[in-house]
Every structure is written in structure tokens, then in C-alpha cells.
Design an enzyme around this catalytic site. Structure first.
Site, PDB file in Angstrom:
ATOM      1  N   CYS A  84       0.722  -1.243  -0.040  1.00 19.63           N
ATOM      2  CA  CYS A  84       0.250  -0.123  -0.059  1.00 19.63           C
ATOM      3  C   CYS A  84       0.874   1.195  -0.410  1.00 19.63           C
ATOM      4  O   CYS A  84       1.851   1.662  -1.504  1.00 19.63           O
ATOM      5  CB  CYS A  84      -0.813  -0.222   1.578  1.00 19.63           C
ATOM      6  SG  CYS A  84      -2.467   0.987   1.010  1.00 19.63           S
ATOM      7  N   HIS A 191      -2.676  -5.234   1.909  1.00 16.95           N
ATOM      8  CA  HIS A 191      -2.553  -5.086   3.018  1.00 16.95           C
ATOM      9  C   HIS A 191      -2.120  -7.186   3.131  1.00 16.95           C
ATOM     10  O   HIS A 191      -2.843  -7.257   3.974  1.00 16.95           O
ATOM     11  CB  HIS A 191      -2.946  -4.431   4.546  1.00 16.95           C
ATOM     12  CG  HIS A 191      -3.027  -3.055   3.870  1.00 16.95           C
ATOM     13  ND1 HIS A 191      -1.461  -2.285   4.169  1.00 16.95           N
ATOM     14  CD2 HIS A 191      -4.103  -2.564   3.573  1.00 16.95           C
ATOM     15  CE1 HIS A 191      -2.137  -1.518   3.734  1.00 16.95           C
ATOM     16  NE2 HIS A 191      -3.369  -1.142   3.344  1.00 16.95           N
ATOM     17  N   GLU A 193      -0.258  -8.773   5.651  1.00 18.81           N
ATOM     18  CA  GLU A 193       0.397  -7.526   6.850  1.00 18.81           C
ATOM     19  C   GLU A 193      -1.379  -8.238   7.927  1.00 18.81           C
ATOM     20  O   GLU A 193      -1.209  -8.416   9.070  1.00 18.81           O
ATOM     21  CB  GLU A 193       1.087  -6.809   7.007  1.00 18.81           C
ATOM     22  CG  GLU A 193       0.832  -5.674   7.078  1.00 18.81           C
ATOM     23  CD  GLU A 193       0.588  -4.879   5.480  1.00 18.81           C
ATOM     24  OE1 GLU A 193       0.660  -5.663   4.496  1.00 18.81           O
ATOM     25  OE2 GLU A 193       0.288  -4.021   5.497  1.00 18.81           O
TER      26      GLU A 193
HETATM   27  N1  GLN Z   1      -3.048   6.429   1.424  1.00 13.00           N
HETATM   28  C1  GLN Z   1      -1.957   5.730   1.405  1.00 13.00           C
HETATM   29  C2  GLN Z   1      -1.133   6.593   1.404  1.00 13.00           C
HETATM   30  O1  GLN Z   1      -1.191   8.419   1.019  1.00 13.00           O
HETATM   31  C3  GLN Z   1      -2.001   4.651   1.641  1.00 13.00           C
HETATM   32  C4  GLN Z   1      -2.917   3.701   2.599  1.00 13.00           C
HETATM   33  C5  GLN Z   1      -2.379   2.304   3.589  1.00 13.00           C
HETATM   34  O2  GLN Z   1      -1.325   1.893   3.147  1.00 13.00           O
HETATM   35  N2  GLN Z   1      -3.295   2.167   3.429  1.00 13.00           N
HETATM   36  O3  GLN Z   1      -0.298   6.278   1.843  1.00 13.00           O
END
Ligand code: GLN
Length: 212
Positions: A84, A191, A193
Site C-alpha cells: 500500500c 495488506h 500483513e
Molecule cells: N493512502 C495512503 C497513502 O497515500 C496509503 C494507505 C495505506 O497504506 N493503507 O500513503
């Protein structure tokens, strides 16, 4: 904790560090440690960049003088896995980022930040991920990016299905690449994790062991 074998660092500036340490700890044959200093980044065999907030991590990487050491390790072929926000940091280009947001590179992709968040803040579905055996992976997307463009050397490992596994309509996310690999660099928009399924971390641990 395993005391021998390759060491994988988890960048511990912000985000879900503990969850990645736990997932790596059970993936076998590697030692997982939090890292926040340049000297630590220089000594690990691989690095995980967690989910969290890419703009905050980017700012902290600057504050702690970690941008250049990290870019140098990535340019030198260090295995890395970003989930992410980690995917966003590894990307060569970000759409809808903050103008001062810094990129680490390592992954020749253009990602759109908060892409899912325009429709729904979070989305879950089962996803087939190339290189992960034993059935689909539960993918949890939280204000997630997607990959809008991938370079020729980037392998797309998973895309969002046209219909979610519970019949949900993924809207504009349908067909988007959400897991990619370029050489030793792996990234997921979701994710693993957070779900207790260690198979994506095991895939990364395998990359680290092969290189170390
Ligand atoms: N929207 C977040 C960002 O721009 C990422 C979100 C996440 O890691 N769950 O970093």
C-alpha cells in the site's frame, strides 16, 4: 526469533510495522528487525516498507536522511517489498500525490494514490496472485493505490476481478494491477500483513533468500 539466515528490515518510521514483523517472523528462515537508521538500512538483506501514509513516511525519510541510503540500496538490487503506502513509495511516479512527496524508485510503475478511496475507503476481495500457491489471497484495500502504468520489466501478479468474490462491484478498480514484481522488488496495493495469511511474505522471503 531466528538468529541465523538473512535479515529483513521493516522500515519503522510509521505505519503497520508490527504486523509486518509478525508476518515475516513466521515465513521461515529469515530474521525480521525494525530499521530506522541509515546504518541499519545498509546492513539488511531485504526491506519491507509497510502500509501507512506515504506522505508522512516520505517526510520522515527526509528528516532522518534516509532517502539517499535507501535509493542507493534499491539501485544496488536490494530486495524490497512494499504494501500500500510502501508500493506508493517504491513507484517511480505517483498521481494524486502531494507535490513534495518523494519517491524511492525501484519499481517502474505509475501508481494512483487513494485510487480506491474515491469510491469507497476500503474494499476486500479474494485475489489470485501469481507465484502464490494454495488458492486466492484475501486482499484488504484501505485507501489503496492501484497501478495505472507498468514498465516493460514489471510483471503484473494480480488484478482486481470484474466482480468481487462476494459479488461486489469494484467499479473503476476492475482490471487494475494491484500486485507487481520487478526483479527483486515486490509490491501489493493491499495488506497481507493484516489477514494472518503469510504467503505473500513467504514469497518475499524466498526472493531474499535467493539473493542473500
Ligand atoms: N493512502 C495512503 C497513502 O497515500 C496509503 C494507505 C495505506 O497504506 N493503507 O500513503
Amino acid at each position: 526469533m531466528i538468529e541465523s539466515g538473512p535479515t529483513v528490515g521493516v522500515l519503522a518510521l510509521q505505519g503497520d510495522v508490527r504486523e509486518h514483523l509478525a508476518a515475516l517472523g513466521s515465513s521461515g528462515g529469515i530474521r525480521a528487525v525494525p530499521v530506522r537508521r541509515a546504518s541499519e538500512i545498509e546492513s539488511v538483506d531485504g526491506l519491507v516498507i509497510p502500509g501507512g501514509e506515504s506522505t508522512t513516511m516520505s517526510r520522515l525519510l527526509g528528516v532522518f536522511d534516509l532517502l539517499e541510503p535507501l535509493r542507493a540500496r534499491l539501485a544496488g538490487g536490494m530486495p524490497a517489498y512494499g504494501s500500500c503506502a510502501g508500493m506508493i513509495l517504491l513507484a517511480s511516479e505517483v498521481l494524486d500525490g502531494r507535490p513534495d512527496q518523494q519517491q524511492l524508485g525501484g519499481l517502474d510503475v505509475v501508481v494512483r494514490r487513494n485510487a480506491f478511496g474515491r469510491q469507497v475507503d476500503s474494499f476486500e476481495t479474494d485475489l489470485d496472485v501469481a507465484g502464490v500457491d494454495g488458492g486466492p489471497v484475501r486482499a484488504v484495500f484501505i485507501r489503496a493505490p492501484w497501478v495505472e502504468k507498468a514498465g516493460a520489466d514489471v510483471e503484473v501478479l494480480a488484478t482486481v476481478p470484474a466482480v468481487g468474490s462476494e459479488g461486489q462491484d469494484p467499479g473503476a478498480a476492475a482490471g487494475r494491477a494491484v500486485a507487481v514484481r520487478q526483479g527483486n522488488v515486490l509490491a501489493t496495493a493491499f495488506h497481507p500483513e493484516l489477514t494472518g495469511d503469510g504467503r505473500v511474505h513467504a514469497l518475499f522471503a524466498g526472493i531474499v533468500r535467493a539473493v542473500a
